[in-house]
Scaffold this active site. Sequence first.
Site, PDB file in Angstrom:
ATOM      1  N   LYS A 126     -58.361 -74.397  -8.325  1.00 30.52           N
ATOM      2  CA  LYS A 126     -56.944 -74.139  -8.019  1.00 30.52           C
ATOM      3  C   LYS A 126     -56.201 -74.055  -9.344  1.00 30.52           C
ATOM      4  CE  LYS A 126     -54.133 -73.653  -4.481  1.00 30.52           C
ATOM      5  NZ  LYS A 126     -54.393 -73.057  -3.152  1.00 30.52           N
ATOM      6  N   ASP A 166     -51.091 -68.195  -3.655  1.00 29.39           N
ATOM      7  CA  ASP A 166     -50.711 -69.421  -2.937  1.00 29.39           C
ATOM      8  C   ASP A 166     -49.184 -69.399  -2.928  1.00 29.39           C
ATOM      9  OD1 ASP A 166     -51.882 -72.139  -1.860  1.00 29.39           O
ATOM     10  OD2 ASP A 166     -50.200 -72.748  -3.098  1.00 29.39           O
TER      11      ASP A 166
HETATM   12  P1  NDP Z   1     -45.345 -68.685   0.396  1.00 28.01           P
HETATM   13  O1  NDP Z   1     -44.819 -68.897  -0.959  1.00 28.01           O
HETATM   14  O2  NDP Z   1     -45.541 -67.307   0.902  1.00 28.01           O
HETATM   15  O3  NDP Z   1     -44.431 -69.448   1.462  1.00 28.01           O
HETATM   16  C1  NDP Z   1     -44.226 -70.823   1.356  1.00 28.01           C
HETATM   17  C2  NDP Z   1     -43.218 -71.227   2.409  1.00 28.01           C
HETATM   18  O4  NDP Z   1     -43.100 -72.642   2.405  1.00 28.01           O
HETATM   19  C3  NDP Z   1     -41.831 -70.676   2.141  1.00 28.01           C
HETATM   20  O5  NDP Z   1     -41.162 -70.495   3.347  1.00 28.01           O
HETATM   21  C4  NDP Z   1     -41.218 -71.800   1.308  1.00 28.01           C
HETATM   22  O6  NDP Z   1     -39.813 -71.818   1.345  1.00 28.01           O
HETATM   23  C5  NDP Z   1     -41.778 -73.007   2.012  1.00 28.01           C
HETATM   24  N1  NDP Z   1     -41.836 -74.135   1.086  1.00 28.01           N
HETATM   25  C6  NDP Z   1     -42.402 -74.160  -0.143  1.00 28.01           C
HETATM   26  N2  NDP Z   1     -42.227 -75.355  -0.730  1.00 28.01           N
HETATM   27  C7  NDP Z   1     -41.533 -76.077   0.164  1.00 28.01           C
HETATM   28  C8  NDP Z   1     -41.044 -77.399   0.153  1.00 28.01           C
HETATM   29  N3  NDP Z   1     -41.236 -78.194  -0.910  1.00 28.01           N
HETATM   30  N4  NDP Z   1     -40.370 -77.839   1.255  1.00 28.01           N
HETATM   31  C9  NDP Z   1     -40.169 -77.014   2.321  1.00 28.01           C
HETATM   32  N5  NDP Z   1     -40.610 -75.753   2.381  1.00 28.01           N
HETATM   33  C10 NDP Z   1     -41.281 -75.307   1.323  1.00 28.01           C
HETATM   34  O7  NDP Z   1     -46.726 -69.520   0.460  1.00 28.01           O
HETATM   35  P2  NDP Z   1     -47.911 -69.412   1.505  1.00 28.01           P
HETATM   36  O8  NDP Z   1     -47.383 -69.042   2.838  1.00 28.01           O
HETATM   37  O9  NDP Z   1     -48.962 -68.601   0.884  1.00 28.01           O
HETATM   38  O10 NDP Z   1     -48.448 -70.911   1.522  1.00 28.01           O
HETATM   39  C11 NDP Z   1     -47.980 -71.870   2.473  1.00 28.01           C
HETATM   40  C12 NDP Z   1     -48.981 -73.004   2.569  1.00 28.01           C
HETATM   41  O11 NDP Z   1     -50.254 -72.489   2.990  1.00 28.01           O
HETATM   42  C13 NDP Z   1     -49.261 -73.758   1.271  1.00 28.01           C
HETATM   43  O12 NDP Z   1     -49.558 -75.103   1.572  1.00 28.01           O
HETATM   44  C14 NDP Z   1     -50.524 -73.086   0.756  1.00 28.01           C
HETATM   45  O13 NDP Z   1     -51.257 -73.923  -0.129  1.00 28.01           O
HETATM   46  C15 NDP Z   1     -51.260 -72.877   2.059  1.00 28.01           C
HETATM   47  N6  NDP Z   1     -52.294 -71.853   2.048  1.00 28.01           N
HETATM   48  C16 NDP Z   1     -52.015 -70.559   1.729  1.00 28.01           C
HETATM   49  C17 NDP Z   1     -53.010 -69.610   1.771  1.00 28.01           C
HETATM   50  C18 NDP Z   1     -52.735 -68.177   1.557  1.00 28.01           C
HETATM   51  O14 NDP Z   1     -53.633 -67.366   1.802  1.00 28.01           O
HETATM   52  N7  NDP Z   1     -51.546 -67.769   1.139  1.00 28.01           N
HETATM   53  C19 NDP Z   1     -54.417 -69.973   2.078  1.00 28.01           C
HETATM   54  C20 NDP Z   1     -54.576 -71.352   2.498  1.00 28.01           C
HETATM   55  C21 NDP Z   1     -53.559 -72.245   2.437  1.00 28.01           C
HETATM   56  P3  NDP Z   1     -38.987 -71.177   0.132  1.00 28.01           P
HETATM   57  O15 NDP Z   1     -38.933 -69.729   0.421  1.00 28.01           O
HETATM   58  O16 NDP Z   1     -37.671 -71.874   0.214  1.00 28.01           O
HETATM   59  O17 NDP Z   1     -39.729 -71.506  -1.120  1.00 28.01           O
END
Ligand code: NDP
Length: 447
Positions: A126, A166
């Site tokens: 990571k 991510d």
């Molecule tokens: P994105 O950046 O596309 O979206 C993240 C989302 O979570 C946004 O809506 C963001 O809001 C919100 N968010 C981020 N930080 C916080 C916080 N501290 N408190 C509340 N909301 C928060 O990321 P992903 O959708 O790719 O990832 C989401 C999760 O899924 C993570 O845990 C990631 O590790 C996991 N994941 C992702 C994968 C992938 O393929 N993308 C694969 C496996 C796991 P805002 O817009 O305000 O930042």
Amino acid sequence: MNSYVQRVLDDTKQKYGHEKEFIQSVSEVLGSLNPLLDSESKYEQNCILERIVIPERVIIFQVPWIDAKGDIQVNVGYRVQFNSAIGPYKGGLRFHPSVNLGILKFLGFEQIFKNSLTTLPMGGGKGGANFDPKGKSDREVMSFCQSFMRELFRHIGPSTDVPAGDIGVGGREIGYLFGQYKKIVNSYDSVLTGKGTNWGGSQVRPQATGYGCVYFACEMLKTRKLDIAGKTVMVSGSGNVAQYAAEKAMQLGAKVISLSDSNGSIIDPHGIDAEKLAFIMELKNVRRGRIKEYVEKYPTATYYENQRPWRLAKCHIALPCATQNELDLDDAKVLVANGCFAVCEGANMPTTLEATQFLQSNDVLFSPGKASNAGGVATSGLEMSQNAIRLGWSSQEVDERLHGIMVNIHNAARNAAAEFGKPDDYVMGANIAGFRKVADAMIDLGI
Ligand code: NDP
């Protein structure tokens, strides 16, 4: 608790107690290996736990870049190359101001077992930076990505380490990173996944984590003869994983009533349909706006500032898809009181340990992210395969493979849990099934 597990856990806490997310994830994984370690002495004889909790390599580097005003900015970049026993390091890059070594160690550690569960040959890693893409222009993001890659390129490679996206790293960032890598090494290597489909990416990769999470939820529901159709679903987040988890749940006949971002949540009692989701995708992916703008467009919905969705309405199924520790014990209590019977993690470790235990002890079907969000990295593995054979598969073919992988992960976790007498304990099952393959490979490869 098994004395070997206890000893390694105590030692890890003593040395790395300040890395709280890392300790949380090590406690969860090691805590559920007790029955396996009680029955097999080879892991202790080979010091597998002592070795598996320490990354094989950590790279920390300076990322200087020039902002739109011409001022110099500097961030800290990281790559944690955690374990390469079963394949090259593989795992995403996170760009978020909260990024530090402890968070990346937690994510890298989880990734080891997740990647093992996919059955594809991928080790765990990571990386990322404490850079916040929010409010930055495309040119600023490009400048940052190029500087980040000017150091990272020397540590990665198609058979060494293959990062992906991510939080904060989507198609735009992968493009800028890959463009810089290609320019430096002068080779069109398969060194990043999540690429655009006209420059080496796989069909269905953007959808894969969210879709996979819903496929996994459906498999869990089947064990109780339940169907997602007609159920009310709450989703948190509004990024990549949340958008496609919501889309697939809707396609399968569920009513999705919530989404959120780091500023607050929306509840739409009428359900989010395809048209509303298209608005959200344009809002978040193109205009890079905030979720509260949803209620300006759809006034029957309500926006709750600084609140997570879980206590705002009733649901049958919860899909936390935003970030770590976003569903705590109080949230879990409200979910159970409101009749929720399944929580399927789309994000990494969104549920606290206390909340997980509460949900499990109240007979809620619970899947840990390392199992239910593994569709993203699995499809990254399929992207690597397509790059290696220089062919691209159709959306239908990739989606079918993704679906098959999620069914297999579900069955592997359930069977491992059943072997130790707790078939519904997907946490134990996923950890044991993921660990066993990596640990056995570590033994085979020697010290
Ligand atoms: P994105 O950046 O596309 O979206 C993240 C989302 O979570 C946004 O809506 C963001 O809001 C919100 N968010 C981020 N930080 C916080 C916080 N501290 N408190 C509340 N909301 C928060 O990321 P992903 O959708 O790719 O990832 C989401 C999760 O899924 C993570 O845990 C990631 O590790 C996991 N994941 C992702 C994968 C992938 O393929 N993308 C694969 C496996 C796991 P805002 O817009 O305000 O930042």
